[in-house]
Design a protein around this motif. Structure first.
Motif, PDB file in Angstrom:
ATOM      1  N   VAL A   1      38.035  26.775  48.373  1.00  0.00           N
ATOM      2  CA  VAL A   1      36.057  26.393  48.750  1.00  0.00           C
ATOM      3  C   VAL A   1      36.703  26.105  50.739  1.00  0.00           C
ATOM      4  CG1 VAL A   1      34.447  24.135  49.086  1.00  0.00           C
ATOM      5  CG2 VAL A   1      35.529  25.423  46.839  1.00  0.00           C
ATOM      6  N   PRO A   2      35.620  26.595  51.199  1.00  0.00           N
ATOM      7  CA  PRO A   2      35.428  26.249  52.997  1.00  0.00           C
ATOM      8  C   PRO A   2      35.656  24.795  53.018  1.00  0.00           C
ATOM      9  CG  PRO A   2      34.271  28.182  52.410  1.00  0.00           C
ATOM     10  CD  PRO A   2      34.845  27.674  50.900  1.00  0.00           C
ATOM     11  N   GLU A   3      36.136  24.417  54.267  1.00  0.00           N
ATOM     12  CA  GLU A   3      35.695  23.068  55.297  1.00  0.00           C
ATOM     13  C   GLU A   3      34.318  22.031  55.193  1.00  0.00           C
ATOM     14  OE1 GLU A   3      38.809  21.897  55.781  1.00  0.00           O
ATOM     15  OE2 GLU A   3      39.978  22.858  54.534  1.00  0.00           O
ATOM     16  N   ARG A   4      33.998  23.296  55.224  1.00  0.00           N
ATOM     17  CA  ARG A   4      32.281  22.732  55.731  1.00  0.00           C
ATOM     18  C   ARG A   4      31.701  22.111  54.361  1.00  0.00           C
ATOM     19  NH1 ARG A   4      32.026  28.020  56.300  1.00  0.00           N
ATOM     20  NH2 ARG A   4      31.183  29.401  55.145  1.00  0.00           N
ATOM     21  N   GLU A   5      32.659  22.892  53.250  1.00  0.00           N
ATOM     22  CA  GLU A   5      31.645  22.815  52.166  1.00  0.00           C
ATOM     23  C   GLU A   5      32.327  21.950  51.607  1.00  0.00           C
ATOM     24  OE1 GLU A   5      31.145  25.062  47.632  1.00  0.00           O
ATOM     25  OE2 GLU A   5      31.518  26.282  49.474  1.00  0.00           O
ATOM     26  N   LEU A   6      33.573  21.201  51.932  1.00  0.00           N
ATOM     27  CA  LEU A   6      33.841  19.967  51.119  1.00  0.00           C
ATOM     28  C   LEU A   6      33.438  19.010  52.368  1.00  0.00           C
ATOM     29  CD1 LEU A   6      37.601  20.607  51.426  1.00  0.00           C
ATOM     30  CD2 LEU A   6      36.715  21.085  49.338  1.00  0.00           C
ATOM     31  N   ASP A   7      32.919  19.436  53.637  1.00  0.00           N
ATOM     32  CA  ASP A   7      32.334  18.084  54.348  1.00  0.00           C
ATOM     33  C   ASP A   7      31.176  18.002  53.765  1.00  0.00           C
ATOM     34  OD1 ASP A   7      34.512  17.914  55.627  1.00  0.00           O
ATOM     35  OD2 ASP A   7      33.142  19.444  56.946  1.00  0.00           O
ATOM     36  N   TRP A   8      30.137  18.887  52.996  1.00  0.00           N
ATOM     37  CA  TRP A   8      28.615  18.361  52.089  1.00  0.00           C
ATOM     38  C   TRP A   8      29.054  18.161  51.641  1.00  0.00           C
ATOM     39  CZ3 TRP A   8      28.194  20.564  47.654  1.00  0.00           C
ATOM     40  CH2 TRP A   8      26.364  20.626  47.069  1.00  0.00           C
ATOM     41  N   ALA A   9      30.373  18.388  50.870  1.00  0.00           N
ATOM     42  CA  ALA A   9      30.487  17.005  48.997  1.00  0.00           C
ATOM     43  C   ALA A   9      30.702  15.863  49.380  1.00  0.00           C
ATOM     44  CB  ALA A   9      31.852  17.857  48.369  1.00  0.00           C
ATOM     45  N   LYS A  10      31.571  15.283  50.446  1.00  0.00           N
ATOM     46  CA  LYS A  10      31.674  14.047  50.684  1.00  0.00           C
ATOM     47  C   LYS A  10      29.958  13.283  51.669  1.00  0.00           C
ATOM     48  CE  LYS A  10      34.864  10.714  53.286  1.00  0.00           C
ATOM     49  NZ  LYS A  10      35.201  10.562  54.642  1.00  0.00           N
ATOM     50  N   VAL A  11      29.578  14.065  52.131  1.00  0.00           N
ATOM     51  CA  VAL A  11      28.024  13.438  52.580  1.00  0.00           C
ATOM     52  C   VAL A  11      26.795  12.947  51.176  1.00  0.00           C
ATOM     53  CG1 VAL A  11      26.128  13.897  53.785  1.00  0.00           C
ATOM     54  CG2 VAL A  11      28.459  14.241  54.973  1.00  0.00           C
ATOM     55  N   MET A  12      27.005  14.470  50.227  1.00  0.00           N
ATOM     56  CA  MET A  12      26.375  14.442  48.774  1.00  0.00           C
ATOM     57  C   MET A  12      26.471  13.228  48.101  1.00  0.00           C
ATOM     58  SD  MET A  12      23.477  16.061  49.420  1.00  0.00           S
ATOM     59  CE  MET A  12      23.416  16.486  48.182  1.00  0.00           C
ATOM     60  N   VAL A  13      28.176  12.833  48.170  1.00  0.00           N
ATOM     61  CA  VAL A  13      28.745  11.663  47.125  1.00  0.00           C
ATOM     62  C   VAL A  13      27.829  10.066  48.176  1.00  0.00           C
ATOM     63  CG1 VAL A  13      30.685  10.497  46.480  1.00  0.00           C
ATOM     64  CG2 VAL A  13      29.994  13.472  46.444  1.00  0.00           C
TER      65      VAL A  13
END
Length: 289
Positions: free
Chosen positions: A38-50
């Protein structure tokens, strides 16, 4: 379905963590090796959403499935306590691909101590060297089990060493409502013991059964002609074992352990009784992974 933030708790387990099957499902979810890519930007999105979900301010139109996926990515790549993104090698999602490479090559080159040095610790190497000396006259299959003994020995030493501060200072114990009560060395010893058992269980099927399979396969005429494929085959077969054994082993014990107050250190028992009286029969702690 749009998320109903009045009732949705993103940190609530999707499956019952008091049952073995529920814990296995949970770890199947967060150790999914596909999330390594999974791309880093998607991981960052996941953290923001959580984080937004925890505050109850998710964007309008957000669906529950999106939040559950974000939590899956978050749990697979971020440290559960600090919330920091971990190095890819240390992520839960890397357990299977990382383990299959190490396990496969250890089994393929089980008498080459140089490789063992890079894939195990000093304890594992010492165990492997000692057992190799003892198994020189034993059947070849016995020698193939040397890596498992080395891995088991390494886990028994390395995990307590890495978490020695918990054994010295204690691990944080809390009440049912997650309020911190104190630190317990006895709780730390229990948690570390459970992690050691889980790690050994994780490696056992692949490192015990796979040598038997390879011993028979290598006798086939076809396999003798394609020796160059033996190592890749062991790596792939190790991955097949680990895909199932990582979540199974992680799910052997509850992540949030329950411990009777009567088992704690006397001084901590006195602190609890002074504050709670007899109203707190159990404390809870995170055993770690």
């Amino acid at each position: 379905v749009e998320a109903d933030m009045s009732s949705f708790d993103i940190d609530a387990p999707r499956w019952d963590q008091y049952t073995f099957l529920g814990r296995v499902k949970h770890f199947f979810n967060i150790t999914d090796p596909r999330t390594v890519f999974v791309p880093e930007r998607e991981l960052d999105w996941a953290k923001v959403m959580v984080e937004k979900s925890r505050m109850g301010v998710v964007p309008p139109g957000t669906q529950v499935e999106q939040l559950l996926y974000a939590k899956k990515l978050f749990d697979s790549a971020f440290h559960p306590d600090t919330g920091e993104k971990m190095n890819v090698i240390g992520r839960m999602s890397f357990q299977v691909p990382g383990g299959m490479i190490i396990t496969g090559f250890m089994l393929q080159f089980y008498r080459q101590m140089a490789l063992s040095y890079f894939t195990a610790t000093t304890t594992a190497v010492a165990t492997a060297v000692g057992m190799n000396m003892l198994t020189k006259r034993a059947p070849p299959l016995v020698g193939r089990w040397v890596p498992f003994a080395a891995v088991a020995a390494a886990n028994c030493v390395n995990i307590p060493m890495m978490r020695q501060q918990e054994l010295i200072q204690g691990i944080c114990v809390k009440d049912r409502n997650h309020n911190e009560i104190g630190h317990s060395r006895r709780a730390a010893a229990i948690g570390i013991t459970q992690v050691v058992i889980s790690r050994i269980t994780m490696a056992a099927p692949g490192m015990i059964l796979l040598p038997v399979v390879m011993e028979r396969l290598e006798k086939l005429r076809f396999m003798q002609k394609v020796k160059v494929l033996h190592a890749p085959l062991q790596v792939m077969l190790s991955g097949c074992f680990l895909i199932f054994m990582v979540p199974v082993a992680c799910g052997l014990f509850p992540q949030r352990c329950e411990l009777s107050v009567s088992y704690l250190e006397p001084e901590l028992q006195d602190t609890i009784k002074a504050k709670y009286g007899e109203l707190l029969p159990y404390v809870y702690f995170n055993k770690g992974l």
